[in-house]
Design an enzyme around this catalytic site. Structure first.
Site, PDB file in Angstrom:
ATOM      1  CB  SER A   1     -16.396 -12.711 -10.108  1.00  0.00           C
ATOM      2  OG  SER A   1     -15.756 -12.078 -11.241  1.00  0.00           O
TER       3      SER A   1
ATOM      4  CE1 TYR B   1     -13.068 -17.351 -10.713  1.00  0.00           C
ATOM      5  CE2 TYR B   1     -13.472 -15.546 -12.031  1.00  0.00           C
ATOM      6  CZ  TYR B   1     -13.354 -15.636 -10.966  1.00  0.00           C
ATOM      7  OH  TYR B   1     -13.193 -15.153  -9.962  1.00  0.00           O
TER       8      TYR B   1
END
Ligand code: NDP
Ligand code: 8X3
Length: 261
Positions: free
Chosen positions: A143, A156
Protein backbone atom coordinates in the site's frame (compact mmCIF):
# COMPACT_ATOMS: atom_id res chain seq x y z
CA UNK A 1 10.59 -22.46 -17.40
CA UNK A 2 7.31 -20.56 -17.63
CA UNK A 3 4.41 -22.97 -18.21
CA UNK A 4 1.75 -22.22 -20.84
CA UNK A 5 -0.88 -22.13 -18.12
CA UNK A 6 0.63 -21.10 -14.78
CA UNK A 7 -1.24 -21.92 -11.59
CA UNK A 8 -1.94 -18.87 -9.40
CA UNK A 9 -2.91 -19.06 -5.73
CA UNK A 10 -4.76 -15.97 -4.50
CA UNK A 11 -5.75 -15.19 -0.91
CA UNK A 12 -8.64 -12.80 -0.27
CA UNK A 13 -10.30 -13.72 -3.57
CA UNK A 14 -13.83 -13.24 -2.22
CA UNK A 15 -13.82 -9.47 -2.84
CA UNK A 16 -11.96 -6.46 -4.24
CA UNK A 17 -8.45 -6.91 -5.64
CA UNK A 18 -8.33 -10.67 -5.11
CA UNK A 19 -11.50 -11.25 -7.09
CA UNK A 20 -10.41 -8.83 -9.83
CA UNK A 21 -6.95 -10.44 -10.11
CA UNK A 22 -8.61 -13.87 -10.37
CA UNK A 23 -10.78 -12.60 -13.24
CA UNK A 24 -7.80 -11.05 -15.01
CA UNK A 25 -5.54 -14.10 -14.60
CA UNK A 26 -8.30 -16.47 -15.78
CA UNK A 27 -8.67 -14.41 -18.96
CA UNK A 28 -4.92 -14.95 -19.52
CA UNK A 29 -5.36 -18.73 -19.21
CA UNK A 30 -4.04 -19.16 -15.67
CA UNK A 31 -5.38 -22.00 -13.55
CA UNK A 32 -6.53 -20.72 -10.18
CA UNK A 33 -6.59 -21.64 -6.49
CA UNK A 34 -8.79 -19.17 -4.65
CA UNK A 35 -9.14 -18.72 -0.90
CA UNK A 36 -10.93 -16.57 1.67
CA UNK A 37 -12.95 -17.03 4.84
CA UNK A 38 -16.21 -16.57 2.90
CA UNK A 39 -15.76 -19.83 1.07
CA UNK A 40 -19.11 -19.74 -0.74
CA UNK A 41 -17.96 -16.61 -2.58
CA UNK A 42 -14.66 -18.07 -3.77
CA UNK A 43 -16.34 -21.32 -4.77
CA UNK A 44 -18.88 -19.43 -6.89
CA UNK A 45 -16.11 -17.36 -8.50
CA UNK A 46 -14.03 -20.46 -9.23
CA UNK A 47 -16.99 -22.16 -10.93
CA UNK A 48 -17.80 -19.05 -12.93
CA UNK A 49 -14.23 -18.56 -14.20
CA UNK A 50 -13.78 -22.23 -15.09
CA UNK A 51 -16.96 -22.12 -17.17
CA UNK A 52 -16.11 -18.77 -18.76
CA UNK A 53 -12.44 -19.34 -19.63
CA UNK A 54 -12.00 -23.13 -19.66
CA UNK A 55 -9.27 -22.94 -16.99
CA UNK A 56 -8.92 -25.32 -14.06
CA UNK A 57 -9.97 -23.80 -10.76
CA UNK A 58 -10.10 -24.87 -7.14
CA UNK A 59 -11.39 -22.92 -4.15
CA UNK A 60 -11.24 -23.48 -0.41
CA UNK A 61 -11.58 -21.79 2.94
CA UNK A 62 -8.60 -20.04 4.46
CA UNK A 63 -8.07 -17.79 7.44
CA UNK A 64 -4.58 -16.46 6.81
CA UNK A 65 -4.11 -15.66 10.52
CA UNK A 66 -4.16 -19.37 11.32
CA UNK A 67 -1.13 -21.53 10.46
CA UNK A 68 -3.09 -24.78 10.20
CA UNK A 69 -5.73 -23.21 7.98
CA UNK A 70 -3.11 -21.76 5.62
CA UNK A 71 -1.12 -24.99 5.41
CA UNK A 72 -4.23 -27.03 4.65
CA UNK A 73 -5.40 -24.51 2.05
CA UNK A 74 -2.06 -24.48 0.23
CA UNK A 75 -1.59 -28.26 0.38
CA UNK A 76 -5.11 -28.92 -0.92
CA UNK A 77 -4.68 -26.34 -3.70
CA UNK A 78 -1.37 -27.83 -4.83
CA UNK A 79 -2.79 -31.34 -4.79
CA UNK A 80 -5.92 -30.32 -6.71
CA UNK A 81 -4.08 -28.38 -9.41
CA UNK A 82 -0.78 -30.30 -9.51
CA UNK A 83 1.53 -27.30 -9.01
CA UNK A 84 1.73 -23.70 -7.80
CA UNK A 85 3.59 -20.97 -9.70
CA UNK A 86 2.21 -17.54 -8.80
CA UNK A 87 1.33 -16.57 -5.22
CA UNK A 88 -0.75 -13.45 -4.60
CA UNK A 89 -0.61 -12.63 -0.87
CA UNK A 90 -3.51 -10.23 -1.02
CA UNK A 91 -5.74 -10.92 2.03
CA UNK A 92 -5.64 -7.89 4.31
CA UNK A 93 -7.60 -5.16 5.99
CA UNK A 94 -7.61 -1.93 7.94
CA UNK A 95 -9.65 -1.51 11.13
CA UNK A 96 -10.61 1.96 12.31
CA UNK A 97 -8.73 5.25 12.36
CA UNK A 98 -7.82 5.33 16.03
CA UNK A 99 -4.81 7.17 17.34
CA UNK A 100 -2.02 4.93 18.66
CA UNK A 101 -3.04 5.60 22.28
CA UNK A 102 -6.65 4.66 21.55
CA UNK A 103 -6.50 1.53 19.41
CA UNK A 104 -8.40 -1.48 20.77
CA UNK A 105 -6.55 -4.79 21.01
CA UNK A 106 -8.99 -6.42 18.58
CA UNK A 107 -8.11 -3.95 15.80
CA UNK A 108 -4.38 -4.01 16.58
CA UNK A 109 -4.33 -7.79 16.40
CA UNK A 110 -6.58 -8.03 13.32
CA UNK A 111 -4.27 -5.82 11.26
CA UNK A 112 -0.93 -7.22 12.38
CA UNK A 113 -2.05 -10.83 12.31
CA UNK A 114 -3.68 -10.57 8.89
CA UNK A 115 -1.44 -8.10 7.06
CA UNK A 116 1.93 -9.27 8.37
CA UNK A 117 1.62 -12.74 9.90
CA UNK A 118 -0.92 -13.90 7.29
CA UNK A 119 1.33 -12.87 4.44
CA UNK A 120 4.32 -14.69 5.95
CA UNK A 121 2.25 -17.82 6.60
CA UNK A 122 0.90 -17.84 3.05
CA UNK A 123 4.30 -17.48 1.42
CA UNK A 124 6.00 -19.87 3.83
CA UNK A 125 3.47 -22.57 2.95
CA UNK A 126 3.40 -21.93 -0.80
CA UNK A 127 7.08 -21.40 -1.56
CA UNK A 128 8.17 -25.07 -1.49
CA UNK A 129 5.59 -25.78 -4.21
CA UNK A 130 6.76 -22.81 -6.32
CA UNK A 131 10.40 -23.91 -5.98
CA UNK A 132 9.46 -27.46 -6.98
CA UNK A 133 7.65 -26.10 -10.06
CA UNK A 134 10.86 -24.31 -11.12
CA UNK A 135 9.25 -21.03 -12.19
CA UNK A 136 7.26 -18.54 -10.21
CA UNK A 137 6.28 -15.11 -9.02
CA UNK A 138 5.38 -13.89 -5.53
CA UNK A 139 3.09 -10.87 -5.54
CA UNK A 140 2.70 -8.89 -2.33
CA UNK A 141 -0.16 -6.40 -2.04
CA UNK A 142 1.35 -3.55 -0.06
CA UNK A 143 0.00 0.00 0.00
CA UNK A 144 1.02 3.62 -0.17
CA UNK A 145 0.55 3.20 3.60
CA UNK A 146 3.80 1.25 3.45
CA UNK A 147 5.62 4.38 2.29
CA UNK A 148 4.27 7.08 4.63
CA UNK A 149 2.49 7.58 7.94
CA UNK A 150 -0.87 9.22 8.50
CA UNK A 151 -2.82 10.12 11.64
CA UNK A 152 -5.06 7.27 12.71
CA UNK A 153 -3.20 4.87 10.42
CA UNK A 154 -0.30 4.01 12.71
CA UNK A 155 -0.89 0.28 12.94
CA UNK A 156 -2.16 -0.15 9.38
CA UNK A 157 0.85 1.81 8.10
CA UNK A 158 3.17 -0.26 10.30
CA UNK A 159 1.67 -3.44 8.86
CA UNK A 160 2.14 -2.25 5.26
CA UNK A 161 5.68 -1.03 5.98
CA UNK A 162 6.13 -4.61 7.19
CA UNK A 163 4.83 -5.95 3.88
CA UNK A 164 7.31 -3.77 2.00
CA UNK A 165 10.22 -5.11 4.05
CA UNK A 166 9.02 -8.69 3.62
CA UNK A 167 9.01 -8.24 -0.15
CA UNK A 168 12.46 -6.64 -0.13
CA UNK A 169 13.82 -9.44 2.06
CA UNK A 170 12.31 -12.26 0.03
CA UNK A 171 13.75 -10.76 -3.17
CA UNK A 172 17.22 -10.86 -1.60
CA UNK A 173 16.69 -14.38 -0.28
CA UNK A 174 15.48 -15.75 -3.65
CA UNK A 175 18.06 -14.00 -5.83
CA UNK A 176 19.43 -16.57 -8.28
CA UNK A 177 16.26 -18.65 -8.30
CA UNK A 178 13.68 -18.42 -11.13
CA UNK A 179 11.12 -16.70 -8.90
CA UNK A 180 10.27 -13.02 -9.22
CA UNK A 181 9.12 -10.90 -6.27
CA UNK A 182 6.92 -7.82 -6.67
CA UNK A 183 5.06 -5.54 -4.30
CA UNK A 184 2.07 -3.70 -5.77
CA UNK A 185 1.43 -0.68 -3.56
CA UNK A 186 -1.88 1.06 -4.32
CA UNK A 187 -3.29 4.32 -3.03
CA UNK A 188 -7.04 4.89 -2.82
CA UNK A 189 -9.08 2.15 -4.47
CA UNK A 190 -12.83 1.81 -4.05
CA UNK A 191 -13.52 -1.75 -2.85
CA UNK A 192 -15.07 -3.03 0.37
CA UNK A 193 -11.84 -1.84 2.09
CA UNK A 194 -13.31 1.30 3.69
CA UNK A 195 -16.56 -0.48 4.63
CA UNK A 196 -14.47 -3.07 6.47
CA UNK A 197 -12.33 -0.34 8.05
CA UNK A 198 -15.39 1.33 9.63
CA UNK A 199 -17.53 -1.81 10.14
CA UNK A 200 -19.35 -1.73 13.48
CA UNK A 201 -18.95 2.03 13.93
CA UNK A 202 -21.78 4.54 13.98
CA UNK A 203 -22.40 5.94 10.46
CA UNK A 204 -20.04 3.32 8.99
CA UNK A 205 -21.47 3.54 5.47
CA UNK A 206 -21.26 7.34 5.43
CA UNK A 207 -17.69 7.28 6.73
CA UNK A 208 -16.69 4.78 4.02
CA UNK A 209 -18.39 6.86 1.32
CA UNK A 210 -16.72 10.07 2.55
CA UNK A 211 -13.26 8.62 1.85
CA UNK A 212 -13.90 8.95 -1.91
CA UNK A 213 -16.03 12.14 -1.79
CA UNK A 214 -15.60 14.34 -4.85
CA UNK A 215 -12.61 12.44 -6.28
CA UNK A 216 -12.17 9.54 -8.68
CA UNK A 217 -10.53 6.60 -6.91
CA UNK A 218 -8.96 3.61 -8.62
CA UNK A 219 -11.05 0.46 -9.10
CA UNK A 220 -10.10 -3.12 -8.30
CA UNK A 221 -9.71 -3.78 -12.03
CA UNK A 222 -6.93 -1.19 -12.21
CA UNK A 223 -4.93 -3.17 -9.64
CA UNK A 224 -5.68 -6.42 -11.48
CA UNK A 225 -4.24 -4.87 -14.63
CA UNK A 226 -1.04 -4.01 -12.72
CA UNK A 227 -0.84 -7.60 -11.48
CA UNK A 228 -1.41 -9.00 -14.98
CA UNK A 229 1.26 -6.70 -16.42
CA UNK A 230 4.00 -7.51 -13.89
CA UNK A 231 3.42 -11.26 -14.19
CA UNK A 232 3.25 -11.29 -17.99
CA UNK A 233 6.47 -9.34 -18.49
CA UNK A 234 9.41 -11.41 -19.78
CA UNK A 235 11.06 -13.57 -17.14
CA UNK A 236 14.22 -11.45 -16.87
CA UNK A 237 12.16 -8.38 -15.88
CA UNK A 238 11.30 -7.93 -12.19
CA UNK A 239 9.12 -5.01 -11.12
CA UNK A 240 10.20 -4.58 -7.50
CA UNK A 241 7.65 -2.04 -6.27
CA UNK A 242 4.75 -0.57 -8.19
CA UNK A 243 3.14 2.47 -6.54
CA UNK A 244 -0.20 3.20 -8.21
CA UNK A 245 -2.54 6.02 -7.19
CA UNK A 246 -5.54 7.87 -8.63
CA UNK A 247 -4.64 10.99 -10.62
CA UNK A 248 -6.62 12.95 -8.01
CA UNK A 249 -4.35 11.66 -5.21
CA UNK A 250 -1.13 13.62 -5.72
CA UNK A 251 0.39 12.64 -2.38
CA UNK A 252 -0.27 9.66 -0.17
CA UNK A 253 -1.98 11.96 2.34
CA UNK A 254 -5.68 12.77 2.31
CA UNK A 255 -4.86 16.48 2.59
CA UNK A 256 -3.50 16.43 -0.95
CA UNK A 257 -6.48 14.71 -2.56
CA UNK A 258 -8.23 16.87 -5.15
CA UNK A 259 -11.99 16.95 -4.43
CA UNK A 260 -14.43 18.63 -6.78
CA UNK A 261 -16.75 20.01 -4.11
P1 NDP B 1 -11.66 -6.04 0.35
O1 NDP B 1 -12.20 -5.82 1.70
O2 NDP B 1 -12.55 -5.87 -0.83
O3 NDP B 1 -10.98 -7.48 0.25
C1 NDP B 1 -10.21 -8.01 1.30
C2 NDP B 1 -10.07 -9.50 1.09
O4 NDP B 1 -9.21 -10.02 2.12
C3 NDP B 1 -11.39 -10.23 1.18
O5 NDP B 1 -11.46 -11.16 0.14
C4 NDP B 1 -11.33 -10.93 2.54
O6 NDP B 1 -12.02 -12.17 2.46
C5 NDP B 1 -9.83 -11.18 2.65
N1 NDP B 1 -9.42 -11.39 4.04
C6 NDP B 1 -9.44 -10.51 5.07
N2 NDP B 1 -9.03 -11.11 6.19
C7 NDP B 1 -8.76 -12.41 5.87
C8 NDP B 1 -8.29 -13.53 6.61
N3 NDP B 1 -8.01 -13.46 7.92
N4 NDP B 1 -8.11 -14.69 5.95
C9 NDP B 1 -8.38 -14.78 4.62
N5 NDP B 1 -8.82 -13.76 3.87
C10 NDP B 1 -9.00 -12.58 4.50
O7 NDP B 1 -10.43 -5.03 0.22
P2 NDP B 1 -9.31 -4.83 -0.93
O8 NDP B 1 -9.52 -5.73 -2.08
O9 NDP B 1 -9.23 -3.39 -1.16
O10 NDP B 1 -8.01 -5.27 -0.11
C11 NDP B 1 -7.10 -6.25 -0.57
C12 NDP B 1 -5.70 -5.87 -0.12
O11 NDP B 1 -5.37 -4.63 -0.70
C13 NDP B 1 -5.53 -5.69 1.39
O12 NDP B 1 -4.28 -6.25 1.77
C14 NDP B 1 -5.51 -4.17 1.56
O13 NDP B 1 -4.78 -3.78 2.70
C15 NDP B 1 -4.82 -3.76 0.29
N6 NDP B 1 -4.98 -2.39 -0.16
C16 NDP B 1 -6.23 -1.84 -0.38
C17 NDP B 1 -6.34 -0.54 -0.84
C18 NDP B 1 -7.66 0.13 -1.07
O14 NDP B 1 -7.72 1.37 -1.07
N7 NDP B 1 -8.73 -0.62 -1.31
C19 NDP B 1 -5.14 0.26 -1.14
C20 NDP B 1 -3.90 -0.42 -0.88
C21 NDP B 1 -3.84 -1.69 -0.43
P3 NDP B 1 -12.96 -12.80 3.60
O15 NDP B 1 -13.52 -11.66 4.39
O16 NDP B 1 -13.98 -13.58 2.83
O17 NDP B 1 -12.03 -13.68 4.38
C1 8X3 C 1 -5.14 1.58 1.59
C2 8X3 C 1 -4.79 2.98 1.23
O1 8X3 C 1 -4.71 5.37 2.03
O2 8X3 C 1 -6.35 3.94 3.08
O3 8X3 C 1 -4.01 0.80 1.76
O4 8X3 C 1 -4.05 3.69 3.61
S1 8X3 C 1 -4.97 4.03 2.56
Amino acid sequence: MRPDHPVALITGASSGFGEAIARSFAAEGFHLALGARRVERVRALAEELAAQHGVRTWAGPVDTRDTGSVEAFVANAAEALGALHVVVANAGLARGLDKIWEIPDADLEAMLRTNVEGVVKTIRAALPHVRKAGWGHVLFIGSTAGHIAYEGGGVYCASKHGVKVLAQTLRLELCGEPIRVTSIDPGMVRTAFSEVRFQGQEDAAAKAEAVYRGMTPLEAGDIAECARWVVQLPDHVNIDELIVKPRDQASHHGAKVFRRD
